[in-house]
Structures are given as structure tokens and as C-alpha cells.
Design a protein around this motif. Structure first.
Motif, mmCIF file in Angstrom:
data_model
loop_
_atom_site.group_PDB
_atom_site.id
_atom_site.type_symbol
_atom_site.label_atom_id
_atom_site.label_comp_id
_atom_site.label_asym_id
_atom_site.label_seq_id
_atom_site.Cartn_x
_atom_site.Cartn_y
_atom_site.Cartn_z
ATOM 1 N N ASP A 161 36.809 -25.902 -6.828
ATOM 2 C CA ASP A 161 38.124 -25.554 -7.353
ATOM 3 C C ASP A 161 38.261 -25.864 -8.841
ATOM 4 O OD1 ASP A 161 40.491 -24.396 -6.839
ATOM 5 O OD2 ASP A 161 41.547 -26.258 -6.363
ATOM 6 N N ARG A 162 37.157 -26.258 -9.448
ATOM 7 C CA ARG A 162 37.264 -26.666 -10.846
ATOM 8 C C ARG A 162 37.462 -25.489 -11.776
ATOM 9 N NH1 ARG A 162 33.015 -30.728 -13.026
ATOM 10 N NH2 ARG A 162 31.803 -28.836 -13.177
ATOM 11 N N LYS A 163 37.979 -25.838 -12.967
ATOM 12 C CA LYS A 163 38.088 -24.840 -14.022
ATOM 13 C C LYS A 163 36.678 -24.621 -14.565
ATOM 14 C CE LYS A 163 40.605 -24.365 -18.368
ATOM 15 N NZ LYS A 163 39.462 -24.302 -19.282
ATOM 16 N N SER B 206 36.856 -20.290 -19.441
ATOM 17 C CA SER B 206 38.116 -20.167 -20.166
ATOM 18 C C SER B 206 39.072 -19.259 -19.410
ATOM 19 C CB SER B 206 37.826 -19.585 -21.553
ATOM 20 O OG SER B 206 38.992 -19.016 -22.077
ATOM 21 N N VAL B 207 40.347 -19.564 -19.472
ATOM 22 C CA VAL B 207 41.321 -18.697 -18.796
ATOM 23 C C VAL B 207 41.374 -17.335 -19.485
ATOM 24 C CG1 VAL B 207 42.766 -20.538 -17.891
ATOM 25 C CG2 VAL B 207 43.204 -19.686 -20.162
ATOM 26 N N ILE C 170 45.393 -25.025 -12.883
ATOM 27 C CA ILE C 170 44.205 -24.896 -13.729
ATOM 28 C C ILE C 170 43.947 -26.196 -14.489
ATOM 29 C CG2 ILE C 170 43.186 -23.692 -15.702
ATOM 30 C CD1 ILE C 170 44.935 -21.271 -14.976
ATOM 31 N N TYR C 171 44.993 -26.708 -15.142
ATOM 32 C CA TYR C 171 44.769 -27.806 -16.084
ATOM 33 C C TYR C 171 45.022 -29.195 -15.508
ATOM 34 C CZ TYR C 171 44.538 -24.248 -19.741
ATOM 35 O OH TYR C 171 44.181 -23.194 -20.509
ATOM 36 N N PRO D 79 36.558 -32.238 -16.050
ATOM 37 C CA PRO D 79 36.430 -30.791 -15.808
ATOM 38 C C PRO D 79 37.687 -29.969 -16.091
ATOM 39 C CG PRO D 79 36.592 -31.990 -13.751
ATOM 40 C CD PRO D 79 36.452 -33.016 -14.820
ATOM 41 N N HIS D 80 38.847 -30.610 -16.183
ATOM 42 C CA HIS D 80 40.064 -29.810 -16.324
ATOM 43 C C HIS D 80 40.470 -29.581 -17.774
ATOM 44 C CE1 HIS D 80 40.037 -30.776 -12.161
ATOM 45 N NE2 HIS D 80 40.269 -32.050 -12.380
ATOM 46 N N VAL E 298 39.135 -25.505 -22.844
ATOM 47 C CA VAL E 298 38.023 -25.303 -23.782
ATOM 48 C C VAL E 298 38.553 -24.577 -25.010
ATOM 49 C CG1 VAL E 298 36.243 -25.292 -22.024
ATOM 50 C CG2 VAL E 298 37.370 -23.161 -22.633
ATOM 51 N N ASP F 155 38.071 -21.711 -26.116
ATOM 52 C CA ASP F 155 38.518 -20.347 -25.850
ATOM 53 C C ASP F 155 39.896 -20.306 -25.202
ATOM 54 O OD1 ASP F 155 36.569 -18.923 -27.027
ATOM 55 O OD2 ASP F 155 35.481 -18.404 -25.201
ATOM 56 N N ASP F 156 40.316 -21.402 -24.587
ATOM 57 C CA ASP F 156 41.687 -21.448 -24.052
ATOM 58 C C ASP F 156 42.687 -21.574 -25.199
ATOM 59 O OD1 ASP F 156 40.639 -21.340 -21.532
ATOM 60 O OD2 ASP F 156 40.661 -23.508 -21.244
#
Lengths: 290, 515
Positions: A272-274, A277-278, B61-62, B91-92, B95, B97-98
Motif C-alpha cells: 500500500d506504499r506510495k 509520484s502522484v 497517499i501521504y 516511504p510516505h 518526492v 515530482d510531487d
């Protein structure tokens, strides 16, 4: 207290009566410390040939150059030297750091000994090697003795004089033992090559330079040498009959399976990790300049 | 009671014109440095939209902010154990690119290029690698783009809306949007402070400004994960995290923060509020109406008991006086027309927003017009969609239920889904307008005006006050900054009387008289 006094008196007497033995490096002493590991005079073959009558078989000049550097002589193409080298399993005789006078002393000693000793060709099973205290011969060594030898080999028991454990430089394939060092020769089949007497001699009186230096000031006691030889004999016979299990493949396969397992488990936990990039999808679509 | 003072803010969204002057003022002062180029301590987002960094509101997500854990709360993506397990890879984290890769242009190419057939161009160059790049995104990439499928439709707040309602939002020529300026909320229960393994982040005692001690920060970046508003940024050049400091050097000098000072629309208000710090944990972990609970924590600065308790706790008289004059207190507590952004993150943000009224020109709704369509001639042009764009509003202001943005959307932003609460605020804002129109234009029946005011439990005077502070307020009305008492702070560090009787200033020079 009484006993120790007695021993020290004996020691003192020895010391006083045989000063030559301790102070001078006479021919027999030089032979013992430099040659005896591999050679006998009338005692049959060990690692190298029996040296009985060697002084009559070869010229002194040839012997001098062979002893100083056997390889130089072999490389120079000397027929006798090459034949000898091939006959003795291509075991290289180490170069001896001896002066010409010392070598001559040794040769004189060999000449002298040759007159008294009679040639025998015995099948070496280690009967001649005896435990210095209990007097048991190597052929009679039991499981406990072999185990003690193994423990000496891998360093579980330290040598009495503080010498380095064999495993730091040597390897022996043995089911219960980790792989040893790669600095020196693999000892698994060394008993087949040298015979128990040769191995025992090599341990008590190392001939090879590196080993010689290592055990110069902390020699292995005869008792330790007995156990070690017993162990090496056992390892040798086990290996010859294919008893030794090679575990290196097992380690690799378990590692492979283990890492695959970890990948799956942690992959599941972190599913479930990110991961990207979104904006990944948006950026992927964009036209890029060349 | 542990009464403390908190410098808090109100942003009046109806007045924001989305000019980004605030962002530029902030950037020029604080983040125009290597490693900080991508940081926007102040940014202005278009709503609906995904904001900056993209989708910051989506804690799936974050993993920012707090989550309820039994009777208590725990950090969603950081904290003692989660933090320890993730401390070396976290991991959260967003990056680059975000956010976006910051760039400049090679302007010298424009004047130094050799003569050729084509005009020279200034190539974009990355501020991180120094190499030419394709610009992929920017801090306000979806600025003024409400209908874009990439950004506006990805707005996490749309999740509460039905597909029909979503579609309705984008129908008005895809032009219905408003702006949401954001800075650090200087929360009462800051997740960044709680998450920091080094203990580098702290909330200043005297005014509640949340700061990162750059000497203690060890670049674990847990605050970046923990802050649900993504207002803590990592400086890749210095290896420290940075965030909005509410221009505390300016505050201490009695000046408004740069973003507020420069605001063209004058949407920003700043003032002190008193709150009970003992209740922070209880309120942050509370059930039910989170907004109301938070407002209950804020205390009345006119109450004698509270003034006494505040003084006993070391709050300066001047600060209490500032709290009494605070425009923020009026907006938030007295009038109840300002709401916190995303109270469900449970950080108790102290930046409040007056939601946009969005003058209603028409409404659009999903209607079953099948019966109507069937009456049409087969060759007649008709739309087979189900939308009704209705301009027939009874009042010039329309009705609250017909505002362009569905209440659900606004509620998802400001009240944790409580539509009634947003509706109440919008109604009050509308009542003020109706009251003022009745007063200045005079085309609204006084009976109706009175009904509107009584419906919203407001007196005409209150409506006038709201009107004044919204439209006419002067600098000193908008920013009531408590004196920082720097002279007292100085006296704590140095003995000011040490120099008393000494011989003035400057260097000591021996007299030269040719001796």
C-alpha cells in the motif's frame, strides 16, 4: 612443590650437561629443524625421498644447488631434478635459508647416519606416531581423540604455546566445520599425499617458510600434533570415501529462497506504499524534447 | 487552566483574487536560496484542484496528520514506532515530482547567441541539476484551471460528491473556482512537532509560532510526512527541514508577516487568541463536532476570570489587550464565520478561513427531463444529458442551497463534512450582504432584511461590524500584533546597566598629543 623441584633439577642437569645441544646448530640439529619434516635417513619415504646414501647418489654441487633452491634447478631443466619433482607428486621443496657451511654440516650428518641406518620401506599407517603421554599410536586413535584434533584445528581449544589455529590458513572439508582460510594449501587429502608420519612431522617441525615463521616461537606440542594428525587422517579417509557433505550449495539455495520469501512478505506489507509520484501519469504523457 | 496566547490568522476567501503576491513576497524574503527554490511557505491554490504538493489533502497517499486511536490519537504516518520502523526510508514522503523541479532560464542565451536564422530562446535550466530540462510542472500548474481532468477532477475533496454533482461543478464553462491561499497553520496540536525524532521543532511559548531549530534538525524528514498540510519542506542543500516562521522577526518588530502585509485583496487578518492548553489533547481526540470543540477551546479575553488566569500564567497585559482587539477572535468566535481548514486532521489549525460566498448567477442540478424530451419533435435539437441550468432565482443573491459549489464540497474542506455548519456561515455572509444592500441601495424590503438577520441570529450592528472589518478595515484593524517585549527579552540575556556610566559608544582611542 617437591615434584617441581625434582623436575627443575633434572632440567638444570640437562642444561648443564648438554650445552651443545642448546647453543650450537650442529648438523643433526639443522637436519631435525629443516629437513626431518619431509625426509628421513633410512626411515623410508615421507613427503620427499629417503635421504639414505644421498651423498653418494648425487654430487655435492648438485645437492647444494637443489637445497638452496630446488625450483631454480628444476626450471633450469636439470633432468634429475625434474624427474624427482614429478616422482614426488610435484610437491615443491621450499628454498632453505641456509649457508653453504650449514648445508655441508647437514650432508655430513646424513653421510654419518647412512652408515648406521638400514633402508626400510614401510606402509605408513601412523603406528610409529605415539601419544607422548598415554603412548597410544595414531592407528588406535578413537573418536574422542579425533574430536580433540578437530577442536584444535578450528581453534575451539587454543594451542598450549599460543600458536595460531590451523583454520586461519588451512581448509579441511568436514561436515561439522566451517570453511577455513585460503592462505595455505587445502589439507583435506594431505594425509594421502604425505602419509601420517609426514603430516605429523610437518606439524611438529614445519618446513614451509610461512608456517615456520608462524610457529617459530610457539611450537605445537607433540600431544597437540598427535590429535591434529588423528583428525586429519579421519578427514582424509572420510573425504576419500565421500562422507563429507558439501554444504556450500545448501547455503546458496537457502539464501535464495530466504530472500525470495522476504521479498514476498515485505512486498505484501508494503503493497500500500506510495511507490511513485502522484503526478507520474501526467508526466508520462507529456511530450519530451530530444 | 493553562492559558496561553496564540497568534492566529483569518483568510477571507471571498476577497482573494488569486494574484500570488503573497507567495512572491514570502519567496523573496525567505525561500530564495539554494535548496529552498521549490518551497512555497505561502502558496495559493485553485479549488477545486489538487493543490501543492499534488493531492496533499489525500492522507491515504501521504499519511499526514493524526488519526483516532481508541480514546486517544496517534500520528498516521510517523510517531515512535512507525517512525522507528520507517526512519531510514520513510516511504510516505512526497518526492520532488510531487512538488516540481524548480527551474530558471538561461537568459544570457538571448543576448549572447550568435546571429542565425532563428530567434534565440532562453532554455529552461533546472535549479537542482543545472542542466536543461523539460518543465513538467510548477507550484501552481493548475492555476485558474478548474475543469482540468488532471488536476481539478483529482481533487480529494470531490470524493464526497456524487458523479452528478461532480459533473455539475464542471459544467459552468469549467470556470467555477475560487482560491485557497495556504501558509503554515501554526496548529495547537502540531503533528510535525510530535513526529520529530530529534526534537528540533517547537511551538514558541509566547505566541505559539511553530519553528524548526536548524541546529537541532537531523534531516529525518518525519515532519514532512507528519504535516497533513505539507507545509514542512526539506532543504536538500542544507540538509535541514524548513517551514513558515510566520515572519516572527517582523512580528517582533510589530509588523505584519510579509504575505499579509503585501496582500492586494486585503484578505488576511492576524491577531492573538487565548486558549486553554490543558484541553489540547482532549479536544484533539474528541468525537463529534470537531470545529465546535476547537472553538470552545478558545477563551473569551473579556472574561474577568480568564484575564486573571492568563495573567497568573505570565501572559502580558499588552497581549491580553491585543486579544481583546483581535480581528481573528471576532471572525472566529464572536461572529462564527471563519472555519479551520480540514479539522479532521486533528492538528487544531489556527488559521481560519471565511468560506467564499460565490455570487450565484444560476444553479445547475441533475433533473430527470425525460418527460420534457419526449414532448419534443424527433427532429428538434435536445440534449440527452440530465442537466438543468437554471437562472430563474427569485432573489438577486439566489438561495444558499443553490450556490455553485455543492455544500458537500465546502463541508469536506472546512467542517469535516458537516454541511449545516458551512450553510450557517454562508447564510450569515449572505445576510450581511442583504442587510448592506438594503441600507445602501434600498431595493430590499426592510421586513425581509430583518427576517434574514433574525434567521442568522445577528443584529444590524453586528452585520455592520462584519461589513466594516471585511470591506473598510484599515491596516491596524486587520493586524493587531501584540508587543513582543523585546526589551524584556534583552534584559534576560544581558545586564543593561553594565554600561551605565561608561563613556559612550565607539572605539576607545588614546589621545595623541605628540607625547
Amino acid at each position: 612443590m617437591k615434584n617441581s623441584l625434582k623436575y627443575s633439577t633434572v632440567f638444570l642437569l640437562l642444561f648443564l650437561t648438554t650445552p651443545e645441544y642448546l647453543y650450537s646448530q650442529s648438523g643433526d640439529q639443522l637436519f631435525l629443524s629443516n629437513c626431518r619434516a619431509c625426509h628421513t635417513v633410512g626411515g623410508g619415504k615421507l613427503v620427499g625421498p629417503d635421504l639414505k646414501d644421498v651423498t653418494t647418489r648425487r654430487t655435492e654441487q648438485w645437492l647444494l644447488s637443489f637445497i638452496k633452491s630446488s625450483q631454480t634447478l628444476i626450471n633450469s631443466g636439470d633432468k634429475d631434478a625434474v624427474a624427482l619433482f614429478n616422482e614426488y607428486n610435484k610437491v615443491q621443496m621450499p628454498d632453505q635459508n641456509l649457508s653453504e657451511a650449514q648445508i655441508k654440516d647437514i650432508l655430513a650428518y646424513i653421510t654419518k647416519e647412512s652408515q648406521s641406518a638400514s633402508t626400510t620401506n614401510v606402509v605408513d599407517k601412523g603406528e610409529s606416531i605415539k601419544h607422548p603421554v598415554i603412548g597410544k599410536s595414531l592407528a588406535e586413535a578413537n573418536r574422542d581423540d579425533i574430536n580433540t584434533g578437530k577442536e584444535y584445528f578450528e581453534g575451539t581449544i587454543r594451542f598450549a604455546n599460543g600458536g595460531p589455529s590451523c583454520i586461519s590458513c588451512h581448509n579441511v572439508d568436514h561436515a561439522d566445520m566451517i570453511s577455513g582460510g585460503l592462505f595455505a594449501i587445502d589439507l583435506t587429502l594431505t594425509v594421502s599425499r604425505l602419509g601420517p608420519t609426514g603430516v605429523h612431522a610437518m606439524i611438529t617441525n614445519p618446513g614451509f617458510p610461512a608456517m615456520k615463521t608462524s610457529f617459530q616461537n610457539n611450537s605445537i606440542t607433540p600431544e597437540e600434533a598427535f590429535y591434529l594428525t588423528a583428525f586429519l587422517m579421519k578427514a582424509n579417509s572420510d573425504s576419500e570415501f565421500g562422507v563429507v557433505k558439501n554444504s556450500s550449495g545448501f547455503l546458496f539455495n537457502t539464501g535464495l529462497m530466504g530472500s525470495a520469501f522476504l521479498f514476498i512478505v515485505f512486498g505484501g506489507i508494503w503493497w500500500d506504499r506510495k511507490r511513485k509520484s502522484v503526478n507520474h501519469d501526467i508526466f508520462k504523457r507529456q511530450i519530451k524534447s530530444k | 487552566m493553562d492559558i496561553r496566547s496564540q497568534v492566529s490568522m483569518v483568510f477571507h476567501l471571498d476577497k482573494c483574487i488569486g494574484c500570488h503576491t503573497c507567495s512572491i513576497a514570502c519567496k523573496n524574503i525567505w525561500t530564495d536560496r539554494k535548496g529552498a527554490e521549490y518551497m512555497w511557505w505561502n502558496n495559493v491554490e485553485t479549488k477545486p484542484g489538487t493543490g501543492y504538493p499534488t493531492k496533499w489533502e489525500d492522507q491515504g497517499i501521504y499519511k499526514g496528520g493524526w488519526e483516532k486511536n481508541g480514546d486517544s490519537i496517534s500520528l498516521k504516518g510517523a510517531g515512535k514506532f512507525k517512525g522507528l520502523f520507517n526512519i531510514f526510508h520513510n516511504p510516505h514522503l512526497p518526492v520532488l515530482d510531487d512538488y516540481y523541479e524548480p527551474w530558471t532560464y538561461k537568459y544570457t542565451d538571448l543576448i549572447e547567441s550568435p546571429e542565425g536564422d532563428d530567434q534565440p530562446t532562453a532554455r529552461p535550466v533546472s535549479l537542482i541539476t543545472g542542466k536543461p530540462i523539460d518543465i513538467k510542472s510548477g507550484p501552481n500548474w493548475d492555476d485558474d484551471l478548474s475543469g482540468s481532468p488532471d488536476y481539478a477532477r483529482q481533487d480529494p475533496n470531490l470524493e464526497s460528491l456524487s458523479p452528478g454533482e461532480r459533473e455539475a461543478m464542471f459544467q459552468l464553462e469549467r470556470m467555477a473556482f475560487y482560491y485557497l491561499p495556504r501558509i503554515c497553520n501554526h496548529c495547537l496540536n502540531p503533528a510535525c512537532v510530535a513526529s520529530c525524532p530529534s526534537g528540533a521543532i517547537y511551538k514558541r511559548g509566547e505566541d505559539g509560532v511553530v519553528l524548526i531549530n536548524q541546529k537541532v534538525c537531523r534531516a529525518w524528514r518525519m515532519c514532512v510526512t507528519a504535516c497533513p498540510y505539507k507545509k514542512s519542506y526539506y532543504n536538500w542543500s542544507t540538509g535541514k527541514s524548513e517551514k513558515c516562521i510566520l515572519c516572527y522577526p517582523r512580528l517582533e518588530a510589530g509588523l505584519a508577516p510579509a504575505c499579509m502585509h503585501s496582500c492586494v485583496g486585503r484578505i488576511r487578518y492576524l491577531g492573538v487568541m487565548l486558549y486553554d492548553a490543558d484541553k489540547v489533547q482532549e479536544i484533539a481526540a474528541s468525537d463529534g463536532d470537531l470545529v465546535q470543540n476547537q472553538l470552545d477551546m478558545i477563551l473569551n479575553p473579556f472574561d474577568e476570570e480568564i484575564i486573571k488566569a492568563a495573567k497568573a500564567n505570565g501572559v502580558a497585559d499588552s497581549t491580553i489587550k491585543a486579544a481583546q482587539n483581535s480581528p481573528v477572535y471576532k471572525f472566529v468566535k464572536e461572529w462564527g464565520i471563519a472555519l479551520p481548514l480540514h479539522p479532521e486532521f486533528r492538528t487544531l489549525p489556527m488559521l481560519f478561513y471565511v468560506p467564499p460566498l460565490l455570487p450565484v448567477m444560476a444553479s445547475i442540478s441533475e433533473k430527470n427531463n425525460k418527460a420534457q424530451s419526449e414532448q419534443l419533435d424527433p427532429i428538434a435539437k435536445f440534449w440527452d444529458d440530465q442537466w438543468l441550468y437554471d437562472t430563474s432565482t427569485e432573489e438577486i443573491w439566489g438561495s444558499v442551497d443553490q450556490v455553485r459549489f455543492p455544500m458537500k464540497y465546502m463541508a469536506s474542506l472546512f467542517t469535516n463534512g458537516d454541511e449545516e455548519k458551512v450553510k450557517d456561515v454562508i447564510r450569515k455572509l449572505m445576510a450581511v450582504r442583504i442587510h448592506r444592500r438594503g441600507k445602501t441601495v434600498g431595493d430590499i424590503d426592510s421586513v425581509k432584511v430583518e427576517k434574514v438577520l433574525s434567521d442568522t441570529r445577528m443584529s444590524a450592528d453586528t452585520a455592520d461590524e462584519i461589513y466594516y472589518l471585511t470591506s473598510l478595515a484599515k491596516f491596524d484593524d486587520r493586524f493587531v500584533i501584540p508587543p513582543a517585549h523585546r526589551e524584556q527579552a534583552f534584559e534576560m540575556l544581558e545586564h543593561t546597566s553594565d554600561m551605565k556610566g561608561a563613556t559612550g559608544f565607539g572605539f576607545k582611542e588614546a589621545p595623541s598629543r605628540g607625547m
